[in-house]
Design an enzyme around this catalytic site. Structure first.
Site, mmCIF file in Angstrom:
data_model
loop_
_atom_site.group_PDB
_atom_site.id
_atom_site.type_symbol
_atom_site.label_atom_id
_atom_site.label_comp_id
_atom_site.label_asym_id
_atom_site.label_seq_id
_atom_site.Cartn_x
_atom_site.Cartn_y
_atom_site.Cartn_z
ATOM 1 N N LYS A 50 -44.326 -27.325 -9.193
ATOM 2 C CA LYS A 50 -45.281 -26.389 -8.624
ATOM 3 C C LYS A 50 -45.269 -26.559 -7.108
ATOM 4 C CE LYS A 50 -48.687 -23.588 -10.215
ATOM 5 N NZ LYS A 50 -49.897 -24.211 -10.770
ATOM 6 N N HIS A 51 -45.065 -25.460 -6.400
ATOM 7 C CA HIS A 51 -45.101 -25.492 -4.931
ATOM 8 C C HIS A 51 -44.202 -26.586 -4.345
ATOM 9 C CE1 HIS A 51 -48.162 -22.508 -5.240
ATOM 10 N NE2 HIS A 51 -49.002 -23.313 -5.838
ATOM 11 N N HIS A 83 -39.585 -33.622 3.828
ATOM 12 C CA HIS A 83 -40.537 -32.825 4.597
ATOM 13 C C HIS A 83 -40.502 -31.359 4.175
ATOM 14 C CE1 HIS A 83 -40.475 -36.359 7.240
ATOM 15 N NE2 HIS A 83 -41.719 -36.003 7.476
ATOM 16 N N THR A 89 0.834 -1.197 0.000
ATOM 17 C CA THR A 89 0.000 0.000 0.000
ATOM 18 C C THR A 89 0.868 1.245 0.000
ATOM 19 O OG1 THR A 89 -1.676 -1.199 1.258
ATOM 20 C CG2 THR A 89 -1.870 1.206 1.191
ATOM 21 N N ASN A 129 -46.172 -37.631 2.762
ATOM 22 C CA ASN A 129 -46.181 -38.976 2.195
ATOM 23 C C ASN A 129 -46.285 -38.881 0.671
ATOM 24 O OD1 ASN A 129 -46.092 -40.651 4.552
ATOM 25 N ND2 ASN A 129 -48.221 -40.091 4.963
ATOM 26 N N VAL A 145 4.795 -9.822 11.104
ATOM 27 C CA VAL A 145 4.744 -8.902 12.243
ATOM 28 C C VAL A 145 5.174 -7.520 11.782
ATOM 29 C CG1 VAL A 145 5.659 -8.357 14.532
ATOM 30 C CG2 VAL A 145 5.217 -10.736 13.901
#
Length: 513
Positions: free
Chosen positions: A272-273, A513, A34, A417, A62
């Site tokens: 879908k969904h 799920h 920099t 299910n 360091v």
């Protein structure tokens, strides 16, 4: 404001900012690359070792870890005791810190990066300075993001200082930044040692976009992308047309691209969904579309479609005729793009890189629950048909076996299910998310009632009672695939034998799920 400390890996805009700071009479302390960049631009800087009286050492490991630096950052300007100690030890306050960190993320994303290279790119001094300055934000302005240069400079030019509000906001950003940086390091090292259940879960994500709302329009929502991006993901798609994706779009699209991963032949999945409403496979993508569409030409309306081959003009013509929310594919031909965008400015077209499917399967799944998080690996187990068990007297015919394998692939992402009826190239009826399995059986049969000749049925989990078999036999279906494992398996097998059916146990359950 008298002194600034600048040390950046990302030098975007730093020369321009430093010139303006110098014009305001602010002295600049700098380090390494920099300092060289600023010196080369003709900007006067003070080397860090001139301030500390201690040379940079250990290959630059360091240099800023010194009481002169951290005292200048942490010393409270409102405590006489701090000011006295600083004066005693010749510690001058540092009012502005502009630091960004070694490119650890960019390093570990490189192909074939070595462990040693990754370790060398863990920044120590940078995060330490940022944290010190951010803790003392009552007096110190700290900047970690070049996007914030403008607001800081604007306030300095108009007020000769930054506002406390700005300093608080920047301090919060610093701690988010260092937390994310440390999370990447923790994740990398955890992977390296093969720790499967670390006592702390450290994840980090970057904001991809703010969303208009969540699942419902009274819910706020945002879309975040993994800090280490997954190529095969909705977050990595290139949007070619249409309005912004919504919360529900993103979830549905994610479900769609998970389903199609298991198919290598030309395949189309309509969804879908979060549930597939049609899956078709064929020798051409156009024919695969025909099968997917015909699987459920009602539910596909307003749905999401994913194809694992380029969309050609003929397929595009067919898709253009119906209302779809999203089409996802590896690519779209020029003609297909023209067809699909004509008079369809809202139709979302997403190009997805299919080359890294296997990589996407390694990613863990996270599910939020109130007060916690569930973590699991994905359901990407390798199916081995040769190890499946035919448990009935009758064995599947060759065509039934092919259809059963297709049905078993297709059912994996149907919400449990789950019951799915199919032939060897097309889903015919899907029963999803019912509270009892026989309910799903009835829905799937009703949907497929005119197409049951030669059809087979898949169940994502075992049949708890033989009444399921009775319903299936009544519909004329003669082949079933299911995991097995019920205490009443013998009853189901006996019922299947009674009707001359064939049934396969896979030994693998696919709850979703």
């Amino acid at each position: 404001m008298k002194k600034a400390l600048i040390s950046v890996s990302d030098k975007t805009g730093i020369v321009e900012l430093a010139k303006e700071l110098t014009a305001l009479g602010i002295e600049i302390i700098s380090t390494g690359g920099t300092k060289k960049a600023l010196d080369d631009a003709g900007i006067a800087t003070i080397a860090i070792d001139e301030v500390t009286g201690f040379p940079e050492m250990l290959d630059g490991r360091v240099k800023t870890l010194h009481p002169i630096i951290h005292g200048g950052l942490l010393g409270r300007r409102d405590l006489e005791s701090h000011l006295t100690q600083m004066n005693t030890h010749n510690i001058q306050p540092i009012d502005l810190v502009i630091v960004n960190l070694y490119p650890f993320k960019e390093t570990i994303l490189k192909p074939n990066v070595t462990y040693a290279e990754a370790i060398e790119n863990i920044d120590i001094g940078g995060p330490s300075m940022l944290r010190s300055a951010a803790k003392n934000h009552a007096s110190v302005t700290v900047v970690v993001d070049p996007a914030d240069y403008e607001i800081v400079l604007s306030e300095l030019q108009s007020k000769n200082d930054t506002t406390l509000e700005t300093r608080k906001r920047l301090a919060a950003k610093v701690f988010r930044h260092t937390a994310s940086y440390d999370a990447l390091i923790a994740g990398f090292l955890t992977d390296q040692v093969g720790e499967e259940q670390p006592e702390k879960l450290t994840l980090t994500y970057d904001l991809k976009q703010g969303l208009r709302y969540g699942e419902n329009n009274h819910q706020e929502a945002s879309f975040y992308q993994s800090a280490l991006p997954t190529t095969y993901s909705i977050a990595a798609t290139k949007q070619l047309n249409g309005k912004e994706l919504s919360f529900n779009n993103i979830r549905d699209a994610d479900a769609a691209i998970r389903i199609i991963r298991d198919f290598t032949t030309p395949t189309v999945v309509a969804l879908k969904h979060m549930n597939p409403c049609g899956i078709g496979i064929a020798e051409t993508i156009e024919k695969a579309w025909d099968y997917a569409y015909e699987a459920d030409s009602v539910s596909i309306f307003g749905g999401i479609v994913v194809l694992n081959r380029e969309v050609d003009a003929k397929t595009a013509e067919k898709m253009h005729k119906i209302f779809l929310e999203i089409i996802i594919a590896p690519s779209f031909s020029k003609e297909a793009l023209e067809i699909l965008t004509t008079k369809k400015k809202n139709l979302r077209l997403l190009a997805l890189d299919f080359s890294q499917i296997k990589e996407s399967e390694k990613e863990a799944e996270y599910t939020g629950v109130v007060g916690g998080m569930l973590v699991q690996n994905q359901d990407v187990i390798e199916e081995k048909p040769q190890e499946w068990q035919v448990v009935t007297k009758r064995v599947p015919t060759e065509s039934e076996q092919k259809a059963l394998e297709f049905a078993w692939k297709s059912i994996k992402y149907v919400k449990s299910n789950a019951i799915l009826i199919a032939n060897d190239h097309q889903t015919l009826g899907i029963g999803a998310g019912q509270m009892n399995r026989v309910g799903s059986v009835k829905i799937a049969i009703e949907q497929a009632k005119d197409k049951l000749d030669g059809a087979v049925l898949a169940s994502d989990a075992f049949f708890p009672f033989a009444d399921n078999i009775e319903e299936i036999a009544k519909a004329g279906i003669q082949a079933i695939i299911q995991p097995g494992g019920s205490v009443r398996d013998e009853e189901s097998i006996e019922a299947a034998d009674k009707y001359g059916m064939t049934m396969i146990f896979t030994g693998v359950r696919h709850f979703r799920h």
